[in-house]
Design a protein around this motif. Sequence first.
Motif, PDB file in Angstrom:
ATOM      1  N   ASP A   6       0.809  -1.222   0.000  1.00 58.20           N
ATOM      2  CA  ASP A   6       0.000   0.000   0.000  1.00 58.20           C
ATOM      3  C   ASP A   6       0.841   1.270   0.000  1.00 58.20           C
ATOM      4  OD1 ASP A   6       0.924  -0.238   2.592  1.00 58.20           O
ATOM      5  OD2 ASP A   6      -1.006   0.136   3.539  1.00 58.20           O
ATOM      6  N   LEU A   7       2.145   1.140   0.212  1.00 60.77           N
ATOM      7  CA  LEU A   7       3.028   2.309   0.184  1.00 60.77           C
ATOM      8  C   LEU A   7       4.190   2.063  -0.764  1.00 60.77           C
ATOM      9  CD1 LEU A   7       3.495   3.412   3.912  1.00 60.77           C
ATOM     10  CD2 LEU A   7       1.991   4.408   2.184  1.00 60.77           C
ATOM     11  N   ARG A   8       4.460   3.072  -1.583  1.00 55.25           N
ATOM     12  CA  ARG A   8       5.623   3.051  -2.473  1.00 55.25           C
ATOM     13  C   ARG A   8       6.714   3.855  -1.771  1.00 55.25           C
ATOM     14  NH1 ARG A   8       5.014   1.944  -7.577  1.00 55.25           N
ATOM     15  NH2 ARG A   8       6.145   3.734  -8.362  1.00 55.25           N
ATOM     16  N   VAL A   9       7.849   3.209  -1.496  1.00 59.42           N
ATOM     17  CA  VAL A   9       8.879   3.812  -0.660  1.00 59.42           C
ATOM     18  C   VAL A   9      10.193   3.952  -1.411  1.00 59.42           C
ATOM     19  CG1 VAL A   9      10.122   3.661   1.540  1.00 59.42           C
ATOM     20  CG2 VAL A   9       7.792   2.770   1.370  1.00 59.42           C
ATOM     21  N   LEU A  10      10.814   5.111  -1.243  1.00 55.86           N
ATOM     22  CA  LEU A  10      12.142   5.404  -1.775  1.00 55.86           C
ATOM     23  C   LEU A  10      13.106   5.460  -0.598  1.00 55.86           C
ATOM     24  CD1 LEU A  10      14.244   6.474  -3.854  1.00 55.86           C
ATOM     25  CD2 LEU A  10      13.274   8.756  -3.475  1.00 55.86           C
ATOM     26  N   GLU A  21      19.309  -3.567   4.069  1.00 53.50           N
ATOM     27  CA  GLU A  21      18.596  -4.009   5.265  1.00 53.50           C
ATOM     28  C   GLU A  21      17.234  -3.316   5.365  1.00 53.50           C
ATOM     29  OE1 GLU A  21      19.058  -3.672  10.085  1.00 53.50           O
ATOM     30  OE2 GLU A  21      20.882  -3.760   8.898  1.00 53.50           O
ATOM     31  N   LEU A  22      17.209  -2.011   5.103  1.00 51.94           N
ATOM     32  CA  LEU A  22      15.948  -1.270   5.114  1.00 51.94           C
ATOM     33  C   LEU A  22      14.984  -1.825   4.074  1.00 51.94           C
ATOM     34  CD1 LEU A  22      17.226   2.397   5.524  1.00 51.94           C
ATOM     35  CD2 LEU A  22      15.710   1.176   7.112  1.00 51.94           C
ATOM     36  N   GLU A  23      15.507  -2.144   2.905  1.00 53.59           N
ATOM     37  CA  GLU A  23      14.665  -2.680   1.838  1.00 53.59           C
ATOM     38  C   GLU A  23      13.970  -3.971   2.282  1.00 53.59           C
ATOM     39  OE1 GLU A  23      14.908  -3.510  -2.960  1.00 53.59           O
ATOM     40  OE2 GLU A  23      16.748  -3.036  -1.869  1.00 53.59           O
ATOM     41  N   LEU A  24      14.695  -4.839   2.958  1.00 52.53           N
ATOM     42  CA  LEU A  24      14.115  -6.100   3.444  1.00 52.53           C
ATOM     43  C   LEU A  24      13.045  -5.851   4.500  1.00 52.53           C
ATOM     44  CD1 LEU A  24      17.354  -8.296   3.724  1.00 52.53           C
ATOM     45  CD2 LEU A  24      15.512  -8.509   2.041  1.00 52.53           C
ATOM     46  N   VAL A  25      13.334  -4.961   5.443  1.00 51.09           N
ATOM     47  CA  VAL A  25      12.366  -4.658   6.504  1.00 51.09           C
ATOM     48  C   VAL A  25      11.114  -4.021   5.905  1.00 51.09           C
ATOM     49  CG1 VAL A  25      11.944  -3.250   8.572  1.00 51.09           C
ATOM     50  CG2 VAL A  25      14.123  -4.450   8.306  1.00 51.09           C
ATOM     51  N   LEU A  26      11.297  -3.084   4.978  1.00 49.41           N
ATOM     52  CA  LEU A  26      10.151  -2.413   4.360  1.00 49.41           C
ATOM     53  C   LEU A  26       9.288  -3.397   3.569  1.00 49.41           C
ATOM     54  CD1 LEU A  26      11.954   0.830   3.219  1.00 49.41           C
ATOM     55  CD2 LEU A  26      10.210   0.657   4.999  1.00 49.41           C
ATOM     56  N   ALA A  27       9.916  -4.297   2.836  1.00 51.03           N
ATOM     57  CA  ALA A  27       9.155  -5.296   2.082  1.00 51.03           C
ATOM     58  C   ALA A  27       8.361  -6.172   3.048  1.00 51.03           C
ATOM     59  CB  ALA A  27      10.096  -6.142   1.227  1.00 51.03           C
ATOM     60  N   ASP A  28       8.980  -6.510   4.168  1.00 47.36           N
ATOM     61  CA  ASP A  28       8.311  -7.324   5.175  1.00 47.36           C
ATOM     62  C   ASP A  28       7.139  -6.569   5.825  1.00 47.36           C
ATOM     63  OD1 ASP A  28       8.295  -9.877   6.434  1.00 47.36           O
ATOM     64  OD2 ASP A  28       9.056  -8.939   8.269  1.00 47.36           O
ATOM     65  N   CYS A  29       7.194  -5.247   5.796  1.00 43.70           N
ATOM     66  CA  CYS A  29       6.114  -4.402   6.340  1.00 43.70           C
ATOM     67  C   CYS A  29       5.000  -4.170   5.318  1.00 43.70           C
ATOM     68  CB  CYS A  29       6.661  -3.039   6.757  1.00 43.70           C
ATOM     69  SG  CYS A  29       7.687  -3.035   8.212  1.00 43.70           S
ATOM     70  N   GLY A  30       5.110  -4.770   4.149  1.00 48.02           N
ATOM     71  CA  GLY A  30       4.076  -4.608   3.135  1.00 48.02           C
ATOM     72  C   GLY A  30       4.271  -3.403   2.239  1.00 48.02           C
ATOM     73  N   CYS A  31       5.491  -2.899   2.170  1.00 49.18           N
ATOM     74  CA  CYS A  31       5.794  -1.739   1.313  1.00 49.18           C
ATOM     75  C   CYS A  31       6.414  -2.205  -0.001  1.00 49.18           C
ATOM     76  CB  CYS A  31       6.780  -0.807   2.012  1.00 49.18           C
ATOM     77  SG  CYS A  31       6.173  -0.082   3.538  1.00 49.18           S
ATOM     78  N   ASP A  32       6.253  -1.394  -1.020  1.00 48.38           N
ATOM     79  CA  ASP A  32       6.889  -1.617  -2.306  1.00 48.38           C
ATOM     80  C   ASP A  32       8.058  -0.642  -2.393  1.00 48.38           C
ATOM     81  OD1 ASP A  32       7.549  -2.096  -4.957  1.00 48.38           O
ATOM     82  OD2 ASP A  32       5.811  -1.028  -5.768  1.00 48.38           O
ATOM     83  N   VAL A  33       9.287  -1.147  -2.256  1.00 51.13           N
ATOM     84  CA  VAL A  33      10.459  -0.280  -2.353  1.00 51.13           C
ATOM     85  C   VAL A  33      10.708  -0.017  -3.838  1.00 51.13           C
ATOM     86  CG1 VAL A  33      12.909  -0.006  -1.855  1.00 51.13           C
ATOM     87  CG2 VAL A  33      11.418  -1.146  -0.194  1.00 51.13           C
ATOM     88  N   VAL A  34      10.487   1.245  -4.252  1.00 47.92           N
ATOM     89  CA  VAL A  34      10.560   1.590  -5.672  1.00 47.92           C
ATOM     90  C   VAL A  34      11.959   1.965  -6.123  1.00 47.92           C
ATOM     91  CG1 VAL A  34       8.139   2.258  -5.791  1.00 47.92           C
ATOM     92  CG2 VAL A  34       9.866   4.005  -5.254  1.00 47.92           C
ATOM     93  N   ARG A  51       7.374   8.267  -8.248  1.00 45.64           N
ATOM     94  CA  ARG A  51       6.425   9.008  -7.407  1.00 45.64           C
ATOM     95  C   ARG A  51       6.133   8.292  -6.083  1.00 45.64           C
ATOM     96  NH1 ARG A  51       5.815  13.310 -10.282  1.00 45.64           N
ATOM     97  NH2 ARG A  51       3.767  14.115  -9.927  1.00 45.64           N
ATOM     98  N   PRO A  52       7.137   8.189  -5.206  1.00 45.32           N
ATOM     99  CA  PRO A  52       6.952   7.456  -3.950  1.00 45.32           C
ATOM    100  C   PRO A  52       5.986   8.167  -2.993  1.00 45.32           C
ATOM    101  CG  PRO A  52       9.044   8.617  -3.932  1.00 45.32           C
ATOM    102  CD  PRO A  52       8.476   8.773  -5.315  1.00 45.32           C
ATOM    103  N   ALA A 114       7.703   0.452  13.387  1.00 42.22           N
ATOM    104  CA  ALA A 114       6.811   1.409  14.062  1.00 42.22           C
ATOM    105  C   ALA A 114       6.730   2.718  13.285  1.00 42.22           C
ATOM    106  CB  ALA A 114       7.291   1.654  15.493  1.00 42.22           C
ATOM    107  N   VAL A 115       7.849   3.177  12.760  1.00 40.48           N
ATOM    108  CA  VAL A 115       7.872   4.424  11.993  1.00 40.48           C
ATOM    109  C   VAL A 115       7.086   4.266  10.687  1.00 40.48           C
ATOM    110  CG1 VAL A 115       9.389   6.007  10.721  1.00 40.48           C
ATOM    111  CG2 VAL A 115       9.966   5.321  13.059  1.00 40.48           C
ATOM    112  N   VAL A 116       7.214   3.129  10.029  1.00 37.67           N
ATOM    113  CA  VAL A 116       6.445   2.878   8.814  1.00 37.67           C
ATOM    114  C   VAL A 116       4.951   2.860   9.140  1.00 37.67           C
ATOM    115  CG1 VAL A 116       5.905   1.142   7.040  1.00 37.67           C
ATOM    116  CG2 VAL A 116       8.280   1.733   7.529  1.00 37.67           C
ATOM    117  N   GLY A 117       4.578   2.254  10.254  1.00 39.69           N
ATOM    118  CA  GLY A 117       3.176   2.256  10.672  1.00 39.69           C
ATOM    119  C   GLY A 117       2.662   3.663  10.928  1.00 39.69           C
ATOM    120  N   PHE A 118       3.478   4.490  11.575  1.00 37.98           N
ATOM    121  CA  PHE A 118       3.129   5.883  11.842  1.00 37.98           C
ATOM    122  C   PHE A 118       2.945   6.632  10.518  1.00 37.98           C
ATOM    123  CE2 PHE A 118       4.337  10.309  12.344  1.00 37.98           C
ATOM    124  CZ  PHE A 118       3.614  10.699  13.459  1.00 37.98           C
ATOM    125  N   ALA A 119       3.920   6.466   9.606  1.00 38.62           N
ATOM    126  CA  ALA A 119       3.860   7.146   8.311  1.00 38.62           C
ATOM    127  C   ALA A 119       2.663   6.663   7.498  1.00 38.62           C
ATOM    128  CB  ALA A 119       5.163   6.908   7.534  1.00 38.62           C
TER     129      ALA A 119
END
Length: 151
Positions: A6-10, A21-34, A51-52, A114-119
Amino acid sequence: MTEPPDLRVLIVEDQALLAMELELVLADCGCDVVGCAMDRAGAFDVAGRERPDLALIDVNLLDGMTGPQVAQQLVADHGTAVVFLTANPEQIPDGFSGALGAVSKPFDEQTIRAVVGFARQFILHRTVGETPRRFRLAPWLTTPPGDIAPH
C-alpha cells in the motif's frame, strides 16, 4: 493471500548495507520499495519516475549534507512523506523540510516497523498516531491546526 503493497517507498541512503537491510524490513512491512539512491541526483531521478508515497532519507549523502534539500523537493514536487534517518539529528533543519520526523542511527527493525506504521497512518488517513520510540516528531505535526501558518 497477502495484501498488495500500500506504500511506495524510496530509500535515500549512501550506506549500501543499511539500504539493503531497510529494503528487506520495508518489504516485510508490506511496502513496495521503488528504488534506492545514494545522492541527490539519484533520489530525484527515482522520485521522478516512481512518485513514492514515503521516502526514508539520510541527512548526509555521498554528495554532502543534501538530505534536507532532497526532502524539501520531494515534499514540494510529489507530496512525498519523508522520514529522516541520521546519526546527527542536530543537522536537521528546524522546520524539518516538510518531513514527518527523524529516526536516530543506529536503529533496529522494530523502530523502522513502528515508523512505517506511523507514516502509513499519516499518508493514508492524514492523522497523527502515537509517536514511535526513538522517533523525533517534526514540530509542524505537533502544532494545533489553528496555529499553523498558511504556506
